[in-house]
Design an enzyme around this catalytic site. Structure first.
Site: not given
Length: 364
Positions: A100, A130, A207
């Protein structure tokens, strides 16, 4: 008293006060407080510092770009899109991050811990997990890759460290523990399962950064937080390194991730209809010729004379892990690699039988 006398008295009072002020001794300068010796750092602090210093050089900051059309010049230009984190995977310049982080980006730049900024190209992505892999040119003085651990032996309560770039504050360290295991969260590409939950602070920008254990080994990739405000609330999630170590090599090799092959055809709608009839498990609708399922003798459903579906084999578990849907079966198989032998629990002729199957490799 006359006004003139009052004015004279007031002026005299001011002069007396000023004289007293001028005659007041000047105070000596105030010296700084004496510093109390710190002493040695606690062993736990020394350990955390050493872990951070050893891992910092392998962690990178990622800035993505988006190509937009200038309405006045009609030219396409790249503008900043977002930021994230990542880490060096190998000596060939591969960098692992979240899918993402790079989704929808036209380009990306990676900043290394020594200040160098280099362009990055996308190698491949696995949105279901992911995960994504970038590649940078690091032929001159490449950063060291992080040591890889395992996540199968993780225990709730053990110490973990997260390194990343939250809110653009680069190379930030947070610490915590493994709060829970085998969590699942929804994502744009479906449900991500088997995640590590941690209370180490994870915020936007973290992230794609690494989650490491007290031995300095990679045990997960920080992927998401659970927070109504969008900031850390002590509930963060990471993709386990066992998944990373299975997915990333295939992304580097082929640019995409495909799980090992069993060779059965199934459909969630048919499985749901069968469940309403009291048939638990994933109904085998077809068996691909020459597949591991065919070699193991799995039997596909057939149609009777009236066109009705007659179940033959129904997969109820993989290595003892119950499967009740097509998604369950995919997730169970994705925990293995091509060449692994798994034991299927199959409902056949009213009885549960166990069938050993060697999983195959996906076709290139």
């Amino acid at each position: 008293m006359k006004p003139t006398s009052l004015a004279m008295a007031f002026l005299l009072g001011l002069l007396v006060a000023a004289g007293l002020f001028l005659l007041r001794p000047v105070p000596e300068p105030v010296a700084p407080r004496v510093i109390t010796p710190r002493g040695e750092l606690a062993p736990q602090e020394e350990t955390v510092i050493a872990l951070f210093e050893a891992a910092r050089g392998s962690v990178v900051s990622i800035t993505t770009e988006e190509r937009v059309l200038d309405p006045w010049t009609r030219r396409a230009v790249d503008v900043p899109r977002g930021t994230g984190s990542g880490f060096v995977w190998d000596a060939q310049g591969h960098v692992v991050t979240n899918a993402h982080v790079v989704r929808g980006a036209s380009g990306a730049r990676v900043r290394l811990a020594d200040g160098r900024q280099v362009a990055a190209s996308l190698v491949g992505a696995a949105p279901r997990h992911d995960l994504a892999v970038l590649r940078i040119d690091t032929r001159a003085d490449p950063p060291a890759p992080l040591p890889v651990g395992d996540s199968e032996g993780l225990r709730v309560g053990q110490s973990v460290l997260a390194i990343g770039n939250p809110f653009g504050l680069d190379w930030t360290l947070t610490t915590g523990i493994v709060s829970a295991l085998d969590r699942e969260i929804p994502s744009e590409s479906g449900t991500i399962q088997g995640l590590i939950q941690t209370d180490a602070a994870i915020n936007p920008g973290n992230s794609g950064g690494p989650l490491i254990d007290s031995a300095g080994r990679l045990i997960g990739v920080n992927t998401a937080i659970f927070s109504p405000s969008g900031s850390s609330a002590g509930i963060g999630f990471a993709v386990p390194v066992d998944v990373v170590n299975r997915v990333v090599p295939q992304l580097i090799r082929t640019g995409r991730y495909r799980p090992p092959v069993l060779g059965v055809v199934h459909d969630e709608r048919i499985t749901d209809l069968a469940r309403r009839r009291g048939i638990e498990g994933v109904l085998v609708l077809g068996v691909e010729p020459g597949s591991p399922a065919a070699q193991a003798g799995l039997r596909a459903a057939r149609q009777d004379a009236s066109g009705g579906l007659v179940p033959m084999d129904t997969i109820r578990a993989v290595d003892g892990r119950r499967v009740a849907s097509s998604a369950d079966l995919r997730d169970a198989l994705e925990e293995h690699a091509p060449g692994d032998e798994v034991t299927l629990t199959v409902r056949r002729d009213g009885d549960d039988v166990e069938i050993d199957v060697v999983l195959g490799a996906p076709q290139p």
